[in-house]
Design an enzyme around this catalytic site. Structure first.
Site, PDB file in Angstrom:
ATOM      1  CG  ASN A 171      97.831  17.243  53.863  1.00 36.80           C
ATOM      2  OD1 ASN A 171      98.556  17.040  53.070  1.00 36.80           O
ATOM      3  ND2 ASN A 171      97.785  18.298  54.782  1.00 36.80           N
ATOM      4  CD  GLN A 182      94.954  21.148  61.138  1.00 36.58           C
ATOM      5  OE1 GLN A 182      94.863  22.105  60.413  1.00 36.58           O
ATOM      6  NE2 GLN A 182      93.534  20.554  61.230  1.00 36.58           N
ATOM      7  NE  ARG A 226      86.158  14.854  52.262  1.00 34.23           N
ATOM      8  CZ  ARG A 226      86.642  15.883  52.997  1.00 34.23           C
ATOM      9  NH1 ARG A 226      87.441  15.436  54.135  1.00 34.23           N
ATOM     10  NH2 ARG A 226      86.696  17.136  52.618  1.00 34.23           N
ATOM     11  CG  ASP A 251      90.691  16.765  54.299  1.00 33.77           C
ATOM     12  OD1 ASP A 251      89.908  17.556  53.871  1.00 33.77           O
ATOM     13  OD2 ASP A 251      91.414  17.170  55.216  1.00 33.77           O
ATOM     14  CD  GLU A 299      88.241  19.119  50.201  1.00 40.32           C
ATOM     15  OE1 GLU A 299      87.296  19.450  50.945  1.00 40.32           O
ATOM     16  OE2 GLU A 299      89.642  18.884  51.038  1.00 40.32           O
ATOM     17  CG  ASP A 319      84.809  22.444  54.352  1.00 43.17           C
ATOM     18  OD1 ASP A 319      84.617  22.434  55.433  1.00 43.17           O
ATOM     19  OD2 ASP A 319      85.503  22.073  53.637  1.00 43.17           O
TER      20      ASP A 319
END
Length: 550
Positions: A102, A168, A198, A200, A242, A312
């Site tokens: 991302n 980021q 996985r 994100d 996710e 998390d």
């Protein structure tokens, strides 16, 4: 493993830097993890999910990447990683890694080039605005730690978008060059031997960000592209995503409107996770029953990933304010146990008061629900958190292996550890560690091994259909079943404190020598299913019958 190996997998998630240190520098590494694969194989793990492994300034636990084609030198080398994949495969363990695309770190060469000039070939790899966006202060992921999602860069003389922290910057997934690069990253790691990724922050990856539009459109077809690309490179590789979105939006992450399962293989079941926490807090199964009833239908091959704890905070944002307060009251009564106004930054054992009965009950329930179970490292021995550490670091302390200094995690001086070991109180490593529990056949670790072995003998749970058994039940009791070609399993879990008796005689016509396969204690034989005793916080997994060919 079978074509849909993920449906019957047991996934174990860990941070390499806090798992096992092989060279005494205070940071866990790949060679240390290789040395613990035997432990994971004995536990019953069939898939390792590794949190970010790439070079990073480590301002956000490795989720700020500076090189997608390499391994963080603190952890080892690409050669070490290739050896990990080889040794894991020898033990029947698949390995998936975090795909964090991302955004990048603001120190990534792509962003440094992009900000240097409007003519940079990487300028449009990120999302820019010449004017201050009116939605600059909306959409923060980390309330209290973020105050904007657009920041001004003096060098670039423009505003750049960052859904997460300002260091980021988001990649522009609308740019065909960025899409091609993401596919190239996936191809690189698939060629090396990973079994999938996985992903994100998937809802943000597919977001086609428009300055001033807080509800920018999402390009679901990009997920189809990624799935198709990955399957051509490795047919049995998976995408575990996710996507903590509204329930009615979930089906489109699995596949298109035609019903094809051509996007994500597995989604974390955030809805079930919140309902599980509410059920445990209330000692009432109704929230779980509601989740089972309200779960959207999945296309063939789609799968949920269930979890109680992950890397998390426990995210309670899908609960109402009243429900969230009920969970806070039971499991996060102090303010420093909470995070971002929506979650709890604790491990499960302390949340349940270190009550062995409740810990077993909670995990027996999770592992019996539809989907693939995900287990966080250290949960199998009942580790605790360190609330003196900031934010999510509270639950990211080093694995507790033994009575040795630093819990056997590292031989480095304590002050050089990547993170302090829990060394005080009832969760300190002298009381909670693998070595101590390995010597005790009645330990929590031994129970997890036995429970996971039982799960492996009940493939209906992962690949079958799970339904609530809707008959009158004593207060606190959940009854559900899993049906598949291999047969039928029936599950009883008592979330309450009182001993009860359950009548499931209506299932007797389906039964074929029914038998308990996992229980919290010894009970009388199942018999005709009309008088099933169940202790407070008790559970019974019952093999009702086997399929015709089993």
């Amino acid at each position: 493993m079978g074509d849909r190996w993920y449906q019957e997998a047991v996934i174990y998630c860990l941070d390499i830097d806090t798992y096992a240190d092989s060279n005494g520098d205070g940071v866990g590494d790949i060679r240390g993890l290789i040395g613990r694969l035997d432990y994971l194989a004995r536990l019953g793990v069939t898939c390792l999910w590794l949190h970010p492994i790439h070079p990073s300034p480590q301002r956000d636990g490795g989720y700020d990447v500076t090189d997608f084609y390499n391994v963080d030198p603190r952890l080892g080398t690409l050669g070490d990683f290739a050896e990990l994949l080889h040794q894991a495969k020898n033990k029947g363990i698949q390995v998936i890694i975090d795909l964090v695309v991302n955004h990048t770190s603001d120190e990534h060469p792509w962003f440094q080039s992009a900000r240097s000039s409007p003519d940079s070939p990487y300028r449009n790899w990120y999302v820019w605005s010449d004017e201050e966006p009116p939605d600059r202060h909306q959409g923060m992921v980390f309330p209290g730690e973020q105050n904007e999602t657009w920041s001004y860069d003096r060098t670039a003389r423009a505003w750049y978008y960052h859904r997460f922290y300002k260091f980021q910057p988001d990649l522009n997934a609308s740019n065909p060059e960025v899409r091609a690069e993401i596919k190239k990253i996936m191809s690189f790691w698939l060629q090396l031997g990973v079994a999938g990724f996985r992903m994100d922050a998937v809802p943000f990856i597919i977001e086609q960000t428009e300055p001033g539009n807080p509800d920018s459109p999402k390009d679901m077809d990009f997920l189809t592209e990624l799935r198709q690309h990955m399957q051509w490179r490795r047919g049995d590789a998976i995408l575990l995503a996710e996507a903590n979105v509204e329930p009615d939006q979930l089906p489109v992450y699995f596949g298109d409107s035609g019903g094809s399962a051509n996007r994500i293989h597995m989604l974390f079941d955030f809805m079930m996770n919140g309902r599980l926490m509410l059920a445990l807090a209330r000692q009432d199964p109704e929230p779980v029953i509601e989740a089972l009833r309200d779960t959207p239908a999945l296309p063939e091959g789609g799968q949920w990933a269930t979890f109680l704890r992950n890397h998390d905070e426990i995210d309670l944002s899908r609960l109402t304010a009243e429900q969230r307060n009920q969970v806070y009251e039971q499991f996060g009564p102090d303010e420093d146990m909470r995070l971002y106004g929506r979650g709890i930054r604790r491990r499960l054992a302390p949340m349940l008061g270190n009550d062995r009965r409740r810990i077993e009950l909670a995990y027996a329930l999770q592992f019996s629900l539809r989907g693939t179970p995900v287990l966080r490292y250290g949960e199998e021995i009942g580790m605790g958190e360190d609330l003196s550490l900031p934010g999510r670091e509270a639950i990211r302390t080093p694995m507790q292996w033994s009575y040795k200094e630093n819990a056997g995690f590292s031989t480095a001086p304590p002050e050089k550890l990547v993170r302090p070991v829990v060394d005080k109180g009832e969760y300190g490593y002298e009381k909670v560690n693998v070595t101590a529990q390995r010597r005790d056949p009645g330990s929590l670790l031994a129970w997890f091994e036995r429970m996971i072995r039982t799960l492996r003998e009940a493939p209906e749970i992962g690949s079958g259909a799970t339904t609530h058994i809707d008959v009158p039940m004593p207060p606190g009791v959940l009854a559900h079943r899993a049906d598949g070609p291999t047969g039928t399993m029936v599950f009883l879990h008592n979330l309450g404190t009182e001993d009860v008796e359950v009548d499931l005689s209506m299932l007797a016509p389906e039964a074929d020598l029914p038998i308990d396969v996992l229980t919290d204690r010894r009970y009388d034989d199942v018999g005709k299913l009309d008088s099933l005793k169940l202790a407070g916080y008790g559970y019974r997994w019952i093999r009702l019958c086997r399929g015709k060919d089993n």
